[in-house]
Design a protein around this motif. Structure first.
Motif, mmCIF file in Angstrom:
data_model
loop_
_atom_site.group_PDB
_atom_site.id
_atom_site.type_symbol
_atom_site.label_atom_id
_atom_site.label_comp_id
_atom_site.label_asym_id
_atom_site.label_seq_id
_atom_site.Cartn_x
_atom_site.Cartn_y
_atom_site.Cartn_z
ATOM 1 N N ARG A 166 -28.948 3.604 -20.744
ATOM 2 C CA ARG A 166 -28.395 4.944 -21.663
ATOM 3 C C ARG A 166 -29.844 5.367 -22.585
ATOM 4 N N CYS A 167 -30.400 4.712 -23.062
ATOM 5 C CA CYS A 167 -31.953 5.006 -23.639
ATOM 6 C C CYS A 167 -32.896 5.283 -23.018
ATOM 7 N N ALA A 168 -32.762 4.949 -21.618
ATOM 8 C CA ALA A 168 -33.843 5.553 -21.137
ATOM 9 C C ALA A 168 -33.379 7.216 -19.992
ATOM 10 N N ALA A 169 -31.913 7.955 -20.146
ATOM 11 C CA ALA A 169 -31.952 8.906 -20.079
ATOM 12 C C ALA A 169 -32.231 10.086 -21.131
ATOM 13 N N ALA A 170 -31.955 9.429 -22.153
ATOM 14 C CA ALA A 170 -32.077 9.729 -23.802
ATOM 15 C C ALA A 170 -33.845 10.093 -23.278
ATOM 16 N N GLN A 171 -34.631 9.773 -23.550
ATOM 17 C CA GLN A 171 -35.799 9.909 -23.123
ATOM 18 C C GLN A 171 -36.090 10.995 -21.890
ATOM 19 N N LEU A 172 -35.680 10.781 -20.401
ATOM 20 C CA LEU A 172 -36.232 11.506 -19.329
ATOM 21 C C LEU A 172 -35.430 12.560 -19.098
ATOM 22 N N ARG A 178 -32.230 12.173 -14.631
ATOM 23 C CA ARG A 178 -31.117 11.914 -14.881
ATOM 24 C C ARG A 178 -31.180 9.811 -14.918
ATOM 25 N N VAL A 179 -30.340 9.451 -15.499
ATOM 26 C CA VAL A 179 -29.971 8.297 -15.421
ATOM 27 C C VAL A 179 -28.854 7.379 -15.536
ATOM 28 N N VAL A 244 -24.077 14.978 -15.172
ATOM 29 C CA VAL A 244 -23.783 13.466 -15.872
ATOM 30 C C VAL A 244 -24.900 12.390 -16.022
ATOM 31 N N THR A 245 -25.390 11.785 -16.924
ATOM 32 C CA THR A 245 -26.580 10.743 -17.348
ATOM 33 C C THR A 245 -26.430 10.487 -18.462
ATOM 34 N N GLY A 246 -27.126 8.677 -18.708
ATOM 35 C CA GLY A 246 -26.918 8.258 -19.683
ATOM 36 C C GLY A 246 -25.845 7.269 -19.782
#
Length: 289
Positions: A166-172, A178-179, A244-246
């Protein structure tokens, strides 16, 4: 619809067996080129022979950052880049109480299950940005969502994978990457035998027993198979999940929908256990009186 990953390059850790192998087979059938990252050299060589134009094997211990760097570099040199990364390699410790945890054992679990995917993402990002974006998928577990589905170190690490994704998705995601995470339920792989301390060969045989019996513990009456997780990974890797991400996708045959009485009509009601059968029969709407 075939060809959903046509022109894409994927890297899968733990690709030589279990969920990783099932995902590799599906990704190749959908047109992807795949870096099979694993520590099982013989199985990796067999994959290259089986898919000579689509698979390259990279020996990759995910606790060794240099191995991850080399696997990403192979994706670029062999296939021109990297679009999809499935951080799937995993192990488990043995079931036991918190009082039995050792510092070394805890570190070993977290090095593979949390640090490995973190370093995988770190080194995948530059390669993906060269291609305009990509999709990162991390294998978590229902053990990271609820107590009782795995050893304590394993379960805590998998909870970390969910939040890390979730945190990586917010950054990337603003950069086109997408993560997401997948939380498998009882999937017929060797990890259950490994949890019991079995050798790799014995643990592989244990997977058949899981396939035969796991369905009694869940609402969906079919065994959970690596192909079920592979289909989820395909969705998250493909353009079908472009919005779809995070998030984390639970693929567990319904095992986490609720306690057993919520889906098994033969399971006793907890209310009956609390109040007693006679009082329950007297309640309004019980059909009594």
């Amino acid at each position: 619809m075939a060809g959903r990953l046509e022109g894409k390059v994927a890297m899968i850790t733990g690709a030589a067996s279990g969920i990783g192998l099932g995902t590799l087979e599906l990704f190749v059938s959908e047109g992807a080129k795949v870096i099979a990252a694993d520590v099982q050299d013989e199985k990796g060589a067999m994959l290259e022979r089986r898919f000579p134009d689509a698979v390259r094997y990279a020996r990759c211990d995910v606790t060794a950052e240099a191995d991850i760097v080399a696997a990403v570099a192979l994706a670029e040199s062999a296939f021109g880049g990297l679009d999809i990364q499935f951080n799937n390699a995993g192990i488990s410790d043995r079931m036991g109480a918190i009082t039995e945890v050792t510092a070394d054992g805890w570190n070993w679990i977290f090095d593979i299950l949390v640090r490995g995917p973190a370093l995988g993402m770190k080194h995948a990002v530059p390669a993906m940005l060269k291609r305009g974006g990509g999709s990162i998928i991390n294998t978590a577990s229902i053990a990271g969502l609820q107590a009782g589905w795995g050893p304590i170190a394993y379960s805590t690490a998998k909870a970390g994978v969910v939040h890390m994704s979730r945190c990586a998705a917010a950054q990337l995601s603003p950069q086109g990457i997408r993560v997401n995470a997948i939380c498998p339920g009882l999937i017929a792989t060797s990890i259950f035998g490994a949890t019991m301390g079995m050798t790799r060969d014995a643990a592989d045989q244990m997977a058949a027993l899981v396939a035969q019996n796991a369905q009694i513990a869940q609402p969906v009456k079919k065994p959970g198979l690596p192909q079920d997780i592979a289909q989820a990974a395909l969705y998250l890797a493909s353009d079908a999940s472009a919005f779809v991400t995070g998030t984390h996708l639970v693929v567990d045959g319904g095992i986490t929908v609720g306690s057993r009485h919520s889906w098994d009509p033969e399971a006793g009601s907890p209310f009956a256990a609390i109040f007693g059968e006679s009082l329950m029969q007297m309640a309004p709407g019980s059909g009594q009186g």
